[in-house]
Design a protein around this motif. Sequence first.
Motif, short mmCIF file in Angstrom:
data_model
loop_
_atom_site.label_atom_id
_atom_site.label_comp_id
_atom_site.label_asym_id
_atom_site.label_seq_id
_atom_site.Cartn_x
_atom_site.Cartn_y
_atom_site.Cartn_z
N ARG A 142 -0.22 61.96 16.51
CA ARG A 142 -0.98 61.75 17.75
C ARG A 142 -0.06 61.34 18.88
O ARG A 142 -0.19 61.81 20.02
N LEU A 143 0.86 60.43 18.60
CA LEU A 143 1.80 59.98 19.62
C LEU A 143 2.67 61.13 20.11
O LEU A 143 2.85 61.31 21.32
N MET A 144 3.22 61.92 19.20
CA MET A 144 4.08 63.04 19.60
C MET A 144 3.32 64.04 20.47
O MET A 144 3.86 64.54 21.47
N CYS A 145 2.07 64.32 20.10
CA CYS A 145 1.27 65.25 20.90
C CYS A 145 1.04 64.71 22.31
O CYS A 145 1.19 65.43 23.30
N ALA A 146 0.65 63.43 22.40
CA ALA A 146 0.41 62.83 23.71
C ALA A 146 1.66 62.83 24.56
O ALA A 146 1.62 63.14 25.76
N GLN A 147 2.81 62.52 23.96
CA GLN A 147 4.05 62.49 24.73
C GLN A 147 4.45 63.88 25.21
O GLN A 147 4.86 64.04 26.36
N GLN A 148 4.33 64.87 24.36
CA GLN A 148 4.70 66.23 24.76
C GLN A 148 3.82 66.72 25.90
O GLN A 148 4.30 67.33 26.86
N ILE A 149 2.53 66.45 25.83
CA ILE A 149 1.60 66.92 26.86
C ILE A 149 1.85 66.20 28.18
O ILE A 149 1.94 66.82 29.25
N LEU A 150 1.98 64.86 28.13
CA LEU A 150 2.13 64.09 29.36
C LEU A 150 3.53 64.20 29.97
O LEU A 150 3.71 63.87 31.14
N SER A 151 4.50 64.68 29.20
CA SER A 151 5.86 64.82 29.74
C SER A 151 5.90 65.81 30.90
O SER A 151 6.81 65.74 31.73
N ARG A 152 4.94 66.68 31.00
CA ARG A 152 4.93 67.68 32.07
C ARG A 152 4.70 67.05 33.44
O ARG A 152 4.93 67.68 34.47
N PHE A 153 4.25 65.78 33.46
CA PHE A 153 4.08 65.10 34.74
C PHE A 153 5.36 64.39 35.19
O PHE A 153 5.38 63.79 36.26
N VAL A 154 6.41 64.44 34.40
CA VAL A 154 7.72 63.89 34.74
C VAL A 154 7.58 62.46 35.28
O VAL A 154 7.86 62.18 36.45
N LEU B 89 0.20 53.73 33.65
CA LEU B 89 -1.00 54.13 32.92
C LEU B 89 -0.87 53.81 31.44
O LEU B 89 0.05 54.29 30.77
N TYR B 90 -1.80 53.00 30.94
CA TYR B 90 -1.85 52.68 29.52
C TYR B 90 -2.54 53.84 28.80
O TYR B 90 -3.74 54.05 28.97
N THR B 91 -1.80 54.58 28.00
CA THR B 91 -2.33 55.81 27.42
C THR B 91 -3.11 55.60 26.14
O THR B 91 -3.94 56.44 25.77
N MET B 92 -2.84 54.53 25.39
CA MET B 92 -3.38 54.33 24.05
C MET B 92 -3.08 55.53 23.15
O MET B 92 -3.83 55.88 22.25
N ASN B 93 -1.94 56.19 23.44
CA ASN B 93 -1.49 57.37 22.70
C ASN B 93 -2.53 58.49 22.72
O ASN B 93 -2.63 59.30 21.78
N ASP B 94 -3.30 58.54 23.79
CA ASP B 94 -4.34 59.56 23.98
C ASP B 94 -4.14 60.17 25.36
O ASP B 94 -4.22 59.47 26.36
N HIS B 95 -3.89 61.46 25.41
CA HIS B 95 -3.52 62.08 26.68
C HIS B 95 -4.70 62.44 27.56
O HIS B 95 -4.53 62.68 28.77
#
Length: 278
Positions: free
Chosen positions: A19-31, A250-256
Amino acid sequence: MPGLSFEFFAPRSHAGSIRLMCAQQILSRFVPRFVSVTRSASIGQQAHIDTIASTLSVFPRTAPHVLFCQCPRALARELRAYELLGIRHLVLLRGDNGIAPGSLGAPELVSLVRRSYGEAFYIDVAAYPDGHPMSSTIFEDVRALARKVRCGANSAITQCFYNPDAYYRLQDELQRLGVSLPVTPGIMPVLSHDYMARFILPSGVDVPAWILKRLEALRYCRASVLEFGTDVALSLCESLAARGASDFHLYTMNDHRAVWRVCEHVLGSADACHRSGT
């Protein structure tokens, strides 16, 4: 254009790691300007360091949370590990289980890092618009923040809050004490009624009654809660930006999901952010 940063937490299971890896990969596009990785006292030091190392592969500007509730020797080992990883940004926190015997307080630990490493690390510390639950008054928290600044903190990130007046009051009190410090508002989209009741309210955050009532009405409809939580976060960002806030944590709670929607509104599309590198 506002600058965004994200907070993740170290997972406790294999499913949590995915879940963490997915959230990080998706949100990384916002740089983002940087991301932080929080650490519960229930997570071991090595597991936290491993999470930092994996996060660095996605976000080169990663800031570990370093808890105050540990002994100086353990702190030294942890800081050395971050130095070897090339970390240059720390978030120094008191910790969530009180102060262990023999451990240092927040200002002393900021001083310790400065004495040991000089200006090698950029240091963020915590600020509490609604007050820390262990403090007798909000003004005590402001004075504690001022002490951390005098000991060498560069800036602060607030605990999440839902009443913008609390943030403005914190800024006014710092100004009254003659403290000049960037304080980034911490924004947590509401993801569920249960999480709000179990974790946010007991931490001393002042949640307006209308938010709690709406969550109660929507508690069995996850899609509606997500939409409502996103709207609350967006409204808070807009109110703060109108009064001069330029950055949001932004506190993500590992959820994108909710964070993605907030970012799209504040910054524009992820593709545009990725192309521009902003």
